[in-house]
Design a protein around this motif. Structure first.
Motif, PDB file in Angstrom:
ATOM      1  N   PHE A   1      49.277  38.051  55.822  1.00 49.44           N
ATOM      2  CA  PHE A   1      49.474  37.874  54.187  1.00 49.44           C
ATOM      3  C   PHE A   1      50.194  39.119  53.615  1.00 49.44           C
ATOM      4  N   PHE A   2      49.686  40.258  53.629  1.00 49.78           N
ATOM      5  CA  PHE A   2      50.276  41.364  53.142  1.00 49.78           C
ATOM      6  C   PHE A   2      51.807  41.748  53.703  1.00 49.78           C
ATOM      7  N   SER A   3      51.853  41.445  54.738  1.00 48.98           N
ATOM      8  CA  SER A   3      53.383  41.804  55.406  1.00 48.98           C
ATOM      9  C   SER A   3      54.184  40.918  54.896  1.00 48.98           C
ATOM     10  N   VAL A   4      53.942  39.754  55.012  1.00 52.43           N
ATOM     11  CA  VAL A   4      54.871  38.593  54.358  1.00 52.43           C
ATOM     12  C   VAL A   4      55.176  38.893  53.034  1.00 52.43           C
TER      13      VAL A   4
ATOM     14  N   PHE B   1      60.163  42.573  48.705  1.00 52.79           N
ATOM     15  CA  PHE B   1      61.144  43.659  48.740  1.00 52.79           C
ATOM     16  C   PHE B   1      61.933  43.082  49.916  1.00 52.79           C
ATOM     17  N   PRO B   2      63.002  42.333  49.778  1.00 51.78           N
ATOM     18  CA  PRO B   2      63.653  41.741  50.875  1.00 51.78           C
ATOM     19  C   PRO B   2      64.609  42.862  51.783  1.00 51.78           C
ATOM     20  N   ASN B   3      64.952  44.062  51.097  1.00 57.38           N
ATOM     21  CA  ASN B   3      65.625  44.946  51.737  1.00 57.38           C
ATOM     22  C   ASN B   3      64.827  46.146  52.525  1.00 57.38           C
ATOM     23  N   SER B   4      63.449  45.742  52.540  1.00 59.65           N
ATOM     24  CA  SER B   4      62.301  46.568  53.430  1.00 59.65           C
ATOM     25  C   SER B   4      62.230  46.088  54.566  1.00 59.65           C
ATOM     26  N   MET B   5      61.851  46.977  55.250  1.00 57.91           N
ATOM     27  CA  MET B   5      61.278  46.867  56.735  1.00 57.91           C
ATOM     28  C   MET B   5      59.904  46.982  56.873  1.00 57.91           C
ATOM     29  N   VAL B   6      59.316  45.695  57.527  1.00 51.73           N
ATOM     30  CA  VAL B   6      57.663  45.713  57.599  1.00 51.73           C
ATOM     31  C   VAL B   6      57.563  45.583  58.949  1.00 51.73           C
ATOM     32  N   LEU B   7      56.679  46.536  59.376  1.00 50.55           N
ATOM     33  CA  LEU B   7      56.070  46.593  60.831  1.00 50.55           C
ATOM     34  C   LEU B   7      54.642  46.119  60.681  1.00 50.55           C
ATOM     35  N   SER B   8      54.309  44.938  61.313  1.00 51.46           N
ATOM     36  CA  SER B   8      52.993  44.415  61.112  1.00 51.46           C
ATOM     37  C   SER B   8      52.110  44.616  62.756  1.00 51.46           C
TER      38      SER B   8
ATOM     39  N   PHE C   1      55.045  41.483  51.120  1.00 49.17           N
ATOM     40  CA  PHE C   1      55.507  42.468  50.759  1.00 49.17           C
ATOM     41  C   PHE C   1      57.094  42.495  51.586  1.00 49.17           C
ATOM     42  N   ALA C   2      57.273  41.909  52.427  1.00 48.66           N
ATOM     43  CA  ALA C   2      58.458  41.413  53.126  1.00 48.66           C
ATOM     44  C   ALA C   2      59.396  40.734  52.043  1.00 48.66           C
ATOM     45  N   HIS C   3      58.638  39.556  51.571  1.00 46.32           N
ATOM     46  CA  HIS C   3      59.167  38.665  50.617  1.00 46.32           C
ATOM     47  C   HIS C   3      59.604  39.350  49.206  1.00 46.32           C
TER      48      HIS C   3
ATOM     49  N   LEU D   1      50.887  44.875  44.442  1.00 47.83           N
ATOM     50  CA  LEU D   1      52.428  44.599  44.118  1.00 47.83           C
ATOM     51  C   LEU D   1      52.722  45.394  42.748  1.00 47.83           C
ATOM     52  N   PHE D   2      51.976  45.415  41.630  1.00 48.08           N
ATOM     53  CA  PHE D   2      52.158  45.891  40.462  1.00 48.08           C
ATOM     54  C   PHE D   2      52.325  47.457  40.691  1.00 48.08           C
ATOM     55  N   THR D   3      51.442  48.134  41.481  1.00 44.52           N
ATOM     56  CA  THR D   3      51.452  49.303  41.729  1.00 44.52           C
ATOM     57  C   THR D   3      52.737  49.705  42.415  1.00 44.52           C
ATOM     58  N   ILE D   4      53.230  48.937  43.447  1.00 42.86           N
ATOM     59  CA  ILE D   4      54.387  49.333  44.224  1.00 42.86           C
ATOM     60  C   ILE D   4      55.275  49.149  43.159  1.00 42.86           C
TER      61      ILE D   4
END
Length: 121
Positions: A41-44, A50-57, A46-48, A15-18
């Protein structure tokens, strides 16, 4: 550490890196691909974050033990109200994202499956 909390140290570094990459803006419109997403875990996370993002799991839900992981992942998405996290049931080796309409900004490949997909022992 058990359950989802085992991922927290790694997630805090990711998260810090992103955030640093995005100049500490959480409103960035990003696309993320999570190979072998397992319990999500990582998908959720990331999605949380960055709410404007799109996550494909992506994961092969037919593998032994995956039914529970998928249930946890879908439950987290539902409880947190994350419409930006899409869960795909497919063999990780069969998915091709070359024709994806959007380039992925980040790809996660973490855990034991990373070794299996890379061919390393």
């Amino acid at each position: 550490r058990n359950g989802l909390t085992r991922h927290l140290p790694r997630w805090s570094r990711i998260l810090f890196t992103i955030l640093r990459d995005q100049r500490f803006r959480r409103d960035s419109h990003l696309a993320m691909l999570d190979w072998s997403s397992s319990d999500g875990f990582f998908s959720v996370a990331f999605a949380h974050a960055f709410p404007n993002s799109m996550v494909l799991s992506v994961d092969d839900h037919g593998l032994p033990g995956k039914a529970h992981d998928v249930a946890v992942h879908l439950h987290l998405i539902s409880c947190l109200g994350l419409p930006n996290n899409i869960v795909c049931n497919t063999g990780s080796r069969q998915l091709s994202v070359n024709a994806a309409p959007q380039q992925m900004d980040y790809q996660f490949l973490v855990g034991p499956t990373a070794v299996a997909l890379s061919g390393e022992e």
